[in-house]
Scaffold this motif. Structure first.
Motif, PDB file in Angstrom:
ATOM      1  N   ILE A 128       0.515  -1.394  -0.564  1.00 13.53           N
ATOM      2  CA  ILE A 128       0.375   0.056  -0.061  1.00 13.53           C
ATOM      3  C   ILE A 128       1.133   1.222   0.316  1.00 13.53           C
ATOM      4  CG2 ILE A 128      -1.688   1.289   1.393  1.00 13.53           C
ATOM      5  CD1 ILE A 128      -2.843  -1.127   2.137  1.00 13.53           C
ATOM      6  N   GLU A 129       2.007   1.233   1.024  1.00 13.50           N
ATOM      7  CA  GLU A 129       2.630   2.252   1.223  1.00 13.50           C
ATOM      8  C   GLU A 129       3.330   2.726  -0.141  1.00 13.50           C
ATOM      9  OE1 GLU A 129       3.107  -0.136   3.608  1.00 13.50           O
ATOM     10  OE2 GLU A 129       1.594   1.483   4.700  1.00 13.50           O
TER      11      GLU A 129
ATOM     12  N   GLU B 206       2.815   1.764  -3.052  1.00 17.73           N
ATOM     13  CA  GLU B 206       2.137   2.442  -4.023  1.00 17.73           C
ATOM     14  C   GLU B 206       1.645   3.754  -4.390  1.00 17.73           C
ATOM     15  OE1 GLU B 206      -0.596  -1.033  -5.750  1.00 17.73           O
ATOM     16  OE2 GLU B 206       0.825  -2.444  -4.368  1.00 17.73           O
ATOM     17  N   GLN B 207       1.151   3.817  -3.273  1.00 21.93           N
ATOM     18  CA  GLN B 207       1.091   5.144  -3.070  1.00 21.93           C
ATOM     19  C   GLN B 207       1.909   6.166  -2.884  1.00 21.93           C
ATOM     20  OE1 GLN B 207      -0.477   5.689   1.366  1.00 21.93           O
ATOM     21  NE2 GLN B 207      -2.018   7.099   0.924  1.00 21.93           N
TER      22      GLN B 207
ATOM     23  N   PHE C 150       1.588   9.112  -5.913  1.00 27.81           N
ATOM     24  CA  PHE C 150       1.031  10.800  -5.221  1.00 27.81           C
ATOM     25  C   PHE C 150       2.249  11.002  -6.145  1.00 27.81           C
ATOM     26  CE2 PHE C 150      -1.535  10.606  -0.845  1.00 27.81           C
ATOM     27  CZ  PHE C 150      -2.330   9.609  -1.088  1.00 27.81           C
TER      28      PHE C 150
ATOM     29  N   THR D 264      -6.053  -2.319 -10.437  1.00 26.92           N
ATOM     30  CA  THR D 264      -4.539  -1.791  -9.490  1.00 26.92           C
ATOM     31  C   THR D 264      -3.117  -1.380 -10.387  1.00 26.92           C
ATOM     32  OG1 THR D 264      -4.108  -4.563  -8.784  1.00 26.92           O
ATOM     33  CG2 THR D 264      -5.791  -3.297  -7.845  1.00 26.92           C
TER      34      THR D 264
ATOM     35  N   ILE E 246      -3.548  -0.200  -4.510  1.00 26.38           N
ATOM     36  CA  ILE E 246      -3.861   1.097  -5.422  1.00 26.38           C
ATOM     37  C   ILE E 246      -4.606   0.722  -6.174  1.00 26.38           C
ATOM     38  CG2 ILE E 246      -3.253   3.188  -5.804  1.00 26.38           C
ATOM     39  CD1 ILE E 246      -3.230   2.481  -3.040  1.00 26.38           C
TER      40      ILE E 246
ATOM     41  N   TYR F  78      -8.232  10.190 -10.421  1.00 27.73           N
ATOM     42  CA  TYR F  78      -7.974  11.125  -8.927  1.00 27.73           C
ATOM     43  C   TYR F  78      -7.649  12.712  -8.277  1.00 27.73           C
ATOM     44  CZ  TYR F  78      -4.905   6.615  -7.097  1.00 27.73           C
ATOM     45  OH  TYR F  78      -4.714   5.476  -6.741  1.00 27.73           O
TER      46      TYR F  78
ATOM     47  N   VAL G 155      -5.158  14.934  -3.505  1.00 22.37           N
ATOM     48  CA  VAL G 155      -3.278  14.342  -3.118  1.00 22.37           C
ATOM     49  C   VAL G 155      -2.916  14.773  -2.447  1.00 22.37           C
ATOM     50  CG1 VAL G 155      -2.192  13.030  -4.608  1.00 22.37           C
ATOM     51  CG2 VAL G 155      -3.715  12.425  -5.796  1.00 22.37           C
TER      52      VAL G 155
END
Length: 195
Positions: free
Chosen positions: A136-137, A139-140, A144, A171, A176, A182, A187
């Protein structure tokens, strides 16, 4: 007893089968060498024009943060090309050996399409998504980083969507969501909460 003529025919067939097998192995190796994986560094076509400052939002996995980095480069006048060059430069930075947010070999941004001044569609290549680390982190930070870097080049930008090889993808690497748009303002706010 088997007639001598039949023995010769059988021997010739066995030799032909072995020769065809060897030729098949040769063709397979040749095909593999032709479809070798892409180079690890993204190449940028030279852009002529005055040098301008370009801001990249560079992700750091260790600090779980995004840091602005300003570089000077010749930038194209076309907004879509300007955005593509910025994201291409960011991807090239992530492909460097000592990157704090490494991407897989061959990862790159193919195109940036502007539907209107406030909406952009970013087309990533297949290697970008296929070789991206899952989490998660991680990909985020990537998403971003791409959105904020694009916003820095195109101040009027309100929303961004991602495609992979010109097609929708569920994804990035399993976590993500890439199916929708987005919102750049959301963001930006979420990125402020990172360390």
């Amino acid at each position: 007893m088997i007639p001598r003529r039949l023995q010769y025919v059988i021997a010739a067939l066995v030799v032909a089968i072995l020769a065809m097998g060897a030729y098949l192995v040769h063709l397979k190796r040749k095909a593999e060498s032709i479809s070798a994986p892409p180079a690890t560094l993204a190449l940028t076509a030279p852009v002529s024009g005055p040098a301008e400052q370009m801001t990249l939002y560079v992700a750091s996995d260790g600090e779980d943060s995004l840091q602005p980095a300003t570089i000077t480069s010749a930038l194209p006048g076309d907004p879509g090309e300007r955005g593509r060059l910025a994201l291409h430069t960011l991807a090239a930075r992530y492909l460097e050996k000592d990157s704090e947010h490494p991407l897989g070999a061959g990862a790159d941004v193919r195109d940036v399409y502007l539907l209107d001044p406030g909406s952009a569609v970013v087309n990533l290549n297949g290697a970008f998504a296929e070789s991206h680390r899952s989490g998660i982190e991680v990909e985020q930070l990537t998403v971003f980083s791409l959105v904020l870097t694009l916003k820095a080049q195109l101040p009027q930008l309100n929303r961004v969507r991602f495609l992979v090889d010109g097609k929708n993808r569920e994804t990035l690497a399993g976590h993500i969501d890439l199916t929708g748009w987005y919102d750049v303002a959301l963001v930006t706010e979420a990125a402020k909460e990172l360390k």
